[in-house]
Design a protein around this motif. Structure first.
Motif, PDB file in Angstrom:
ATOM      1  N   ASN A   1       0.670  -1.086 -10.019  1.00 18.13           N
ATOM      2  CA  ASN A   1       1.698  -0.269  -9.563  1.00 18.13           C
ATOM      3  C   ASN A   1       3.195  -0.552 -10.318  1.00 18.13           C
TER       4      ASN A   1
ATOM      5  N   ARG B   1      -7.940   2.484  -7.318  1.00 18.18           N
ATOM      6  CA  ARG B   1      -6.474   2.438  -7.273  1.00 18.18           C
ATOM      7  C   ARG B   1      -6.548   0.736  -7.187  1.00 18.18           C
TER       8      ARG B   1
ATOM      9  N   SER C   1      -3.544  -2.216  -7.094  1.00 18.54           N
ATOM     10  CA  SER C   1      -2.223  -2.293  -6.424  1.00 18.54           C
ATOM     11  C   SER C   1      -1.545  -3.214  -7.579  1.00 18.54           C
TER      12      SER C   1
ATOM     13  N   GLY D   1      -0.414   2.954  -9.226  1.00 15.58           N
ATOM     14  CA  GLY D   1      -1.592   1.961  -9.327  1.00 15.58           C
ATOM     15  C   GLY D   1      -2.879   2.728  -9.662  1.00 15.58           C
TER      16      GLY D   1
END
Length: 400
Positions: free
Chosen positions: A99, A94, A96, A150
């Protein structure tokens, strides 16, 4: 492009004036009309750096889920101590910074392989890899999807040759454990943490007993996976993953190609015990042919194995077979010596002028009878010793 960035700055300025997040999202959605605009916004070099891990500045390790899909195992070589396979390597993490749920209703962005280099990718490598290649037909076989929260999925198709150190003392009744080691190359454990996919860490696209794909081996135990860490010479700890493949050699192939033929050669050498003593060419030819055949078979088997400092089970088997065949040839050499002594003594008796009725029975009793007795004993002793050897050999190596 300048128009897009100008518009985004306007949105940000309006966002400061308008506290409503819903209004901010609505304003951005009006400007973000295409996937290209979203990608240009996300991967803008002024705001996104593909050379920095997602959580690097937060002092938090980026967790990377790893999954291997093994489509085929092409070969397992005892000579080079390695095995080759084709795999799909899948990684999920992931970021961020990627996102985009607040600017678009699109659920996933599927990147073209030409833009994959603009996204940060874990520096995963196979620690026991001897050679590897990417698949590029018809295009580089890479996949990268970015989800609106994300999350990133990265997949690549590889052909790998991995080292597998084998213990061949029990060859060909041996079982081996081959490893797959994966590790982060440059990022320490504090920055990148590798872990196996919790649902399916390794996927096999071949059956465990698929004889066509693994003609000499089968999987006798389920695959095992585990995670851990490794400290290098600089005292830096790296995250690593390990998978174990438990394979056992298929004995049926060697029974039909090695063991049964060598048994037949040994048994064939015993036929000389039933051939008359006077048939010298037949007995000698049979013994020499059996010795040469065993030697040729031993050379062919050893050519397919590495040179090792220890003795293998196949070495003991072939050496014992050669010993029995050679002993059968020596047995006739011993008998031939007695036969020649008999003939010589008979001639000496004639030269001395002795009567045939008195001189001839003596050498027959001393030498010919002894030769025939050796043949009769060999017909029992040789098969019995070979049966005992087989019992000891198979019980010892199959009951390991």
């Amino acid at each position: 492009m300048n128009t897009l960035f100008t518009s985004l700055w306007i949105v940000l300025l309006l966002g400061r004036l308008v506290r409503s997040q819903q209004l901010q999202r609505t304003l951005i959605l009006c400007l973000m009309k295409s996937i290209r605009d979203i990608l240009n916004h996300l991967l803008n070099s002024s705001t996104y750096d593909a050379g920095i891990a997602p959580d690097y500045e937060k002092d938090v390790a980026t967790e990377v889920d790893v999954q291997l899909e093994i489509t085929s195992i092409d070969s397992i070589s005892a000579i080079s101590m390695d095995y080759s396979m084709n795999v799909f390597l899948r990684q999920t993490w992931r970021d961020s910074r990627l996102n985009f749920s607040h600017i678009s209703n699109i659920s996933v962005l599927e990147l073209d392989q030409r833009r994959i280099g603009d996204v940060w990718i874990p520096d995963l490598f196979f620690k026991n890899e001897k050679s590897a290649s990417f698949h590029t037909i018809t295009v580089p076989n890479k996949l990268l999807h970015i989800y609106n929260n994300g999350s990133v999925i990265y997949s690549i198709r590889l052909s790998l040759t991995l080292s597998c150190m084998m213990d061949l003392r029990y060859f060909p009744m041996d079982d081996q454990t081959c490893y797959i080691f994966l590790e982060s190359y440059a990022y320490s454990k504090e920055n990148v943490a590798l872990r196996w996919n919790p649902k399916e860490p390794v996927i096999f696209k071949l059956d465990d007993n698929d004889e066509q794909r693994l003609p000499q081996f089968y999987f006798y135990k389920p695959l095992e996976t585990k995670g851990g860490s490794n400290v290098n010479s600089f005292n830096i700890e790296f995250s690593c993953l390990e998978a174990k493949l438990f394979i056992q050699r298929n004995l049926g192939l060697y029974m039909s190609h090695v063991f049964i033929p060598s048994m037949m050669i040994v048994i064939l050498s015993w036929l000389s015990f039933w051939i008359h003593l006077d048939h010298v060419p037949a007995r000698v030819s049979l013994g020499v042919i059996c010795v040469l055949t065993m030697t040729t078979q031993s050379s062919g088997i050893r050519s397919s194995l590495p040179v090792l400092s220890y003795i293998k089970a196949i070495d003991i088997w072939l050496a014992a077979g050669l010993l029995f065949v050679f002993a059968a040839l020596l047995e006739y050499a011993y008998i031939n010596v007695h036969t020649r002594k008999h003939c010589k003594q008979a001639k000496d008796n004639k030269k001395d002028g002795k009567s045939m009725q008195i001189a001839e029975p003596q050498p027959k009793k001393d030498f010919m009878d002894r030769a025939r007795r050796v043949d009769r004993v060999s017909r029992i002793v040789f098969p019995l010793c070979y049966v005992v050897f087989n019992l000891v050999f198979w019980v010892f190596y199959l009951a390991k």
